[in-house]
Write an enzyme that holds these catalytic residues in place. Structure first.
Site, PDB file in Angstrom:
ATOM      1  N   ASN A 224      27.420  -8.709  35.145  1.00 39.20           N
ATOM      2  CA  ASN A 224      27.923  -9.929  34.310  1.00 39.20           C
ATOM      3  C   ASN A 224      27.766 -11.249  34.960  1.00 39.20           C
ATOM      4  O   ASN A 224      28.419 -11.603  35.990  1.00 39.20           O
ATOM      5  CB  ASN A 224      29.368  -9.687  33.925  1.00 39.20           C
ATOM      6  CG  ASN A 224      30.376 -10.613  33.493  1.00 39.20           C
ATOM      7  OD1 ASN A 224      29.586 -11.552  33.020  1.00 39.20           O
ATOM      8  ND2 ASN A 224      31.532 -10.463  33.462  1.00 39.20           N
TER       9      ASN A 224
ATOM     10  N   LYS B  63      28.513 -14.251  33.955  1.00 40.79           N
ATOM     11  CA  LYS B  63      29.443 -15.003  33.461  1.00 40.79           C
ATOM     12  C   LYS B  63      28.771 -16.351  33.118  1.00 40.79           C
ATOM     13  O   LYS B  63      27.713 -16.587  32.818  1.00 40.79           O
ATOM     14  CB  LYS B  63      30.640 -15.174  34.584  1.00 40.79           C
ATOM     15  CG  LYS B  63      30.968 -13.853  35.132  1.00 40.79           C
ATOM     16  CD  LYS B  63      32.356 -13.956  35.832  1.00 40.79           C
ATOM     17  CE  LYS B  63      32.597 -12.360  36.360  1.00 40.79           C
ATOM     18  NZ  LYS B  63      33.891 -12.329  36.843  1.00 40.79           N
TER      19      LYS B  63
ATOM     20  N   HIS C 165      36.735  -8.331  28.179  1.00 39.74           N
ATOM     21  CA  HIS C 165      36.872  -8.611  29.912  1.00 39.74           C
ATOM     22  C   HIS C 165      38.122  -9.205  29.998  1.00 39.74           C
ATOM     23  O   HIS C 165      38.570 -10.167  29.469  1.00 39.74           O
ATOM     24  CB  HIS C 165      35.353  -9.688  30.171  1.00 39.74           C
ATOM     25  CG  HIS C 165      35.204 -10.038  31.549  1.00 39.74           C
ATOM     26  ND1 HIS C 165      36.139 -10.713  32.428  1.00 39.74           N
ATOM     27  CD2 HIS C 165      34.564  -9.227  32.731  1.00 39.74           C
ATOM     28  CE1 HIS C 165      35.703 -10.628  33.621  1.00 39.74           C
ATOM     29  NE2 HIS C 165      34.953  -9.636  33.858  1.00 39.74           N
TER      30      HIS C 165
ATOM     31  N   GLU D 127      38.849 -11.929  31.684  1.00 37.66           N
ATOM     32  CA  GLU D 127      38.805 -13.589  31.301  1.00 37.66           C
ATOM     33  C   GLU D 127      38.902 -13.909  30.147  1.00 37.66           C
ATOM     34  O   GLU D 127      39.442 -14.629  29.783  1.00 37.66           O
ATOM     35  CB  GLU D 127      37.507 -13.897  32.354  1.00 37.66           C
ATOM     36  CG  GLU D 127      37.460 -14.074  33.584  1.00 37.66           C
ATOM     37  CD  GLU D 127      35.909 -13.712  34.389  1.00 37.66           C
ATOM     38  OE1 GLU D 127      35.163 -14.124  33.849  1.00 37.66           O
ATOM     39  OE2 GLU D 127      36.220 -13.371  35.784  1.00 37.66           O
TER      40      GLU D 127
ATOM     41  N   GLU E 175      38.223  -2.408  35.284  1.00 39.92           N
ATOM     42  CA  GLU E 175      38.370  -3.426  35.991  1.00 39.92           C
ATOM     43  C   GLU E 175      39.701  -4.016  36.467  1.00 39.92           C
ATOM     44  O   GLU E 175      40.345  -4.740  35.708  1.00 39.92           O
ATOM     45  CB  GLU E 175      37.450  -4.718  35.434  1.00 39.92           C
ATOM     46  CG  GLU E 175      35.972  -4.268  35.069  1.00 39.92           C
ATOM     47  CD  GLU E 175      35.211  -5.535  35.100  1.00 39.92           C
ATOM     48  OE1 GLU E 175      34.143  -5.482  35.610  1.00 39.92           O
ATOM     49  OE2 GLU E 175      35.501  -6.463  34.463  1.00 39.92           O
TER      50      GLU E 175
ATOM     51  N   GLY F 167      36.340 -10.769  41.433  1.00 39.12           N
ATOM     52  CA  GLY F 167      36.213 -11.984  42.035  1.00 39.12           C
ATOM     53  C   GLY F 167      37.047 -12.160  43.281  1.00 39.12           C
ATOM     54  O   GLY F 167      37.045 -13.584  43.756  1.00 39.12           O
TER      55      GLY F 167
ATOM     56  N   SER G  77      34.812  -6.910  42.712  1.00 36.40           N
ATOM     57  CA  SER G  77      34.268  -6.824  44.010  1.00 36.40           C
ATOM     58  C   SER G  77      33.526  -5.606  44.563  1.00 36.40           C
ATOM     59  O   SER G  77      33.730  -5.469  45.806  1.00 36.40           O
ATOM     60  CB  SER G  77      35.603  -7.227  44.692  1.00 36.40           C
ATOM     61  OG  SER G  77      36.068  -8.311  44.418  1.00 36.40           O
TER      62      SER G  77
HETATM   63  C1  PEP Z   1      33.563  -8.933  36.567  1.00 38.89           C
HETATM   64  O1  PEP Z   1      33.727 -10.132  36.290  1.00 38.89           O
HETATM   65  O2  PEP Z   1      33.282  -8.009  35.732  1.00 38.89           O
HETATM   66  C2  PEP Z   1      33.409  -8.414  38.040  1.00 38.89           C
HETATM   67  C3  PEP Z   1      33.691  -7.178  38.406  1.00 38.89           C
HETATM   68  O3  PEP Z   1      33.383  -9.567  39.093  1.00 38.89           O
HETATM   69  P1  PEP Z   1      33.169  -9.539  40.515  1.00 38.89           P
HETATM   70  O4  PEP Z   1      32.309  -7.971  40.906  1.00 38.89           O
HETATM   71  O5  PEP Z   1      33.072 -10.655  41.105  1.00 38.89           O
HETATM   72  O6  PEP Z   1      34.647  -9.053  41.142  1.00 38.89           O
END
Ligand code: PEP
Length: 250
Positions: free
Chosen positions: A9, A11, A95, A97, A167, A173, A212
């Site tokens: 992803n 973003k 997601h 976000e 998630e 992040g 992460s």
């Molecule tokens: C995401 O935004 O779906 C995600 C898993 O981000 P990150 O790997 O940076 O934690």
């Protein structure tokens, strides 16, 4: 046997130049990935370039979001048929976000899931709890509510056409990954929840972990019985790191 999936992803990152480099880097290294399926989700405007560079490769691509509607007066939105025009296979829905910054409700996310499915796209449904919710002991309740909204609108059979990504919001992040045991516990819960409605769909459902994930923790996470791959943010922006996770999923 569920084929692992690793999806990047990207973003709202990159430029045309950097996206070209990233696509070419992943393409060059994809031969090292033996069995996992690999997909990338660039910003919408880079989908034509993604299609151009990845057509004929093993790598799939998709959108990061979509509208609940198929066309019309919805300024700024992108509809499922538009994603089809660029041969997307996947689209991320719900997601954290989007849920957080754009106040997307469980019901709206369920409609997006349905819109993707109606157009033949494979939705990647994101679910997960915030830190406060985990600390309050409500992780399973939150994930169940997010999942149940999709099942209520579409029935559990609909999940046969999609993927779920667990998630935890506190891990996205932040560099703070869920332990493999913490993630496995929620993944097993998700599978059991779907099994209450449809056992076959639950067994075939790919449940990705996101938060992460990096090359050095991917193997342990994906090694857990109910973790079928990853949805990768930060680490998907470097071809070598992303490929490292993909090979760990093999
Ligand atoms: C995401 O935004 O779906 C995600 C898993 O981000 P990150 O790997 O940076 O934690």
């Amino acid at each position: 046997m569920r084929r692992p999936l690793v999806a990047g992803n990207w973003k709202m990152n990159g430029s045309l130049e950097s996206i070209r480099g990233l696509l070419d880097g992943i393409k060059r290294g994809i031969g090292r990935v033996k069995s996992a399926e690999v997909a990338v989700c660039p910003p919408y405007v880079y989908l034509p370039e993604t299609q151009k560079r990845l057509t004929g490769s093993e790598i799939a691509w998709g959108g990061q979001d979509l509208s609940t509607e198929m066309s019309g007066a919805y300024t700024g939105e992108v509809a499922a048929p538009m994603l089809n025009d660029f041969c997307c296979k996947y689209v991320i829905v719900g997601h954290s976000e989007r849920r957080g910054y754009h106040a997307e409700s469980d019901e709206l996310v369920a409609k997006k899931f349905a819109a993707a499915r109606a157009a033949g796209l494979m939705p990647i449904l994101c679910v997960g709890e915030t830190l406060e919710e985990r600390e309050a002991g409500t992780t399973n309740a939150v994930v169940a509510r997010q999942l149940d909204a999709v099942i209520a609108l579409q029935e559990a059979d609909a999940l046969a056409d999609g993927v779920v990504a667990y998630e935890p919001v506190w891990a996205i992040g932040t560099g703070r990954t869920a332990t493999p045991e913490q993630a496995q516990e929620v993944h097993a819960f998700i599978r059991a929840r779907v099994a209450e409605s449809n056992q076959d769909v639950a067994e075939g459902l790919r449940i990705l972990y996101g938060g992460s994930m990096k090359p050095d923790n991917a193997k342990e996470l994906i090694g857990k019985p109910d973790i079928d791959g990853g949805l990768i943010g930060g680490a998907s922006l470097k071809a070598e790191d992303f490929l490292g996770i993909c090979t760990a999923a093999d």
